[in-house]
Design a protein around this motif. Structure first.
Motif, short mmCIF file in Angstrom:
data_model
loop_
_atom_site.label_atom_id
_atom_site.label_comp_id
_atom_site.label_asym_id
_atom_site.label_seq_id
_atom_site.Cartn_x
_atom_site.Cartn_y
_atom_site.Cartn_z
N GLN A 18 -2.65 -0.04 -7.91
CA GLN A 18 -2.58 0.86 -6.76
C GLN A 18 -2.63 2.33 -7.21
OE1 GLN A 18 -2.66 0.00 -3.42
NE2 GLN A 18 -3.04 2.22 -3.29
N GLN A 19 -1.99 2.63 -8.35
CA GLN A 19 -2.02 4.01 -8.83
C GLN A 19 -3.44 4.41 -9.25
OE1 GLN A 19 1.07 5.52 -11.29
NE2 GLN A 19 2.56 3.96 -10.69
N ASP A 49 -5.36 5.04 -6.03
CA ASP A 49 -4.98 6.33 -5.44
C ASP A 49 -5.69 7.48 -6.17
OD1 ASP A 49 -3.37 5.00 -3.68
OD2 ASP A 49 -1.50 5.36 -4.80
N SER A 66 -9.30 7.62 -5.13
CA SER A 66 -9.44 8.22 -3.80
C SER A 66 -9.33 9.74 -3.86
CB SER A 66 -8.38 7.64 -2.87
OG SER A 66 -8.46 8.22 -1.60
N ARG A 67 -8.39 10.24 -4.63
CA ARG A 67 -8.22 11.68 -4.75
C ARG A 67 -9.45 12.32 -5.41
NH1 ARG A 67 -3.07 10.12 -6.46
NH2 ARG A 67 -3.49 10.75 -8.62
#
Length: 307
Positions: A292-293, A296, A299-300
């Motif tokens: 998940q990290q 994320d 996505s950023r």
């Protein structure tokens, strides 16, 4: 003149004719060299007679440091680089040694060497020297060379003190610290407060590669998170993209173009950026939270790339 001193250091009386032949000069030059040595308070005595010549006073030993210009420059640069790398045991040791060296060099060479030292700069930041005890470092090194056991007083990263008996087989400088390699683990040398040689001997460690042993130990240190990732690429290529000593890279027998990257971390927040920097396809094996990290971060990055 120094060559003459070295010949006399061998002991006994040396005939002037023999000295002239060894040095490739005439006998008058030999006598002049001998006078210069006497002027420097070196106890050279002349012996008269058929078998006379020159000799050194009994018990005299040549000064321990006589360097050519190239040797002096090499020593000075070594002192500076060692201090910047954080591997000089005492912070003032390199400074005092360098000052002594500059004081005894010929004026012209000292001036040129001083110019080099004052105008040099380095791309890597200077590291602070760890408070390593020189006596401990030398004792450990002696034990490693002679395959002797050592009793040490050690303080671990949690502050717990203990007395241990270890069998060192090498000392390794890495990232501003000295490490001691043993068959089953490594020790930070600045955490060893005392070391005593024992008479018990040790066998040669398997593999006998202290540097690799230290890097593997650092990569598998028992931090909070264990990270394991399969990466598409060769071991050499992936290893070059990782900071030295951070991770353990192991080729996979089942797939010659994949490797397993393993590391330990107290926090996971910096690991996604590390994996992105590999610029290679990868599969996260553990921990699950890391997936998940990484998502994320992706996505950023996509948002920032779109402006």
């Amino acid at each position: 003149m120094l060559a003459l001193l070295e010949l006399l250091q061998g002991g006994g009386t040396r005939r002037v004719a023999d000295l002239a032949d060894r040095l490739g000069v005439d006998e008058r030059t030999v006598r002049r060299y001998a006078e210069h040595l006497v002027d420097l308070d070196i106890p050279v005595s002349s012996v008269r007679g058929r078998y006379g010549g020159y000799r050194l006073a009994p018990g005299y030993r040549m000064p321990p440091l006589m360097l050519t210009d190239d040797e002096a420059v090499a020593v000075a640069i070594g002192l500076v680089v060692g201090r910047r790398a954080g591997l000089v045991p005492e912070s003032t040791a390199s400074e005092s040694a360098l000052a002594k060296l500059l004081r005894v060099l010929p004026a012209r060479l000292a001036d040129r060497l001083g110019a080099l030292l004052t105008t040099s700069s380095f791309t890597a930041p200077q590291r602070s020297a760890a408070p390593t005890d020189t006596g401990v470092l030398l004792t450990i090194a002696e034990a490693a060379r002679d395959r002797l056991m050592v009793e040490i007083a050690y303080t671990d990263r949690r502050g717990q003190r203990s007395t241990r008996t270890i069998a060192p087989y090498g000392v390794v400088g890495h990232a501003g610290h000295w490490y001691v390699a043993t068959a089953d683990r490594t020790f930070r040398l600045d955490r060893i407060t005392s070391a005593s040689l024992l008479t018990a001997t040790t066998e040669e460690a398997p593999g006998n590669d202290p540097a690799r042993a230290v890097l593997e130990s650092l990569a598998t240190a028992p931090w909070t998170h264990t990270v394991s990732v399969r990466v598409h690429g060769t071991a050499d290529d992936v290893q070059r993209r990782l900071p030295l000593g951070l991770a353990l890279v192991t080729p996979l027998d089942a797939d010659p173009v994949q490797v397993r990257v393993q590391l330990r971390a107290e926090r996971l927040d910096w690991v996604p950026a590390l994996l992105a920097g590999l610029d290679r396809p990868f599969v996260i094996e553990e921990p699950a939270d890391l997936r998940q990290q990484v998502a994320d971060l992706a996505s950023r990055l996509a948002t920032w790339a779109d402006g």
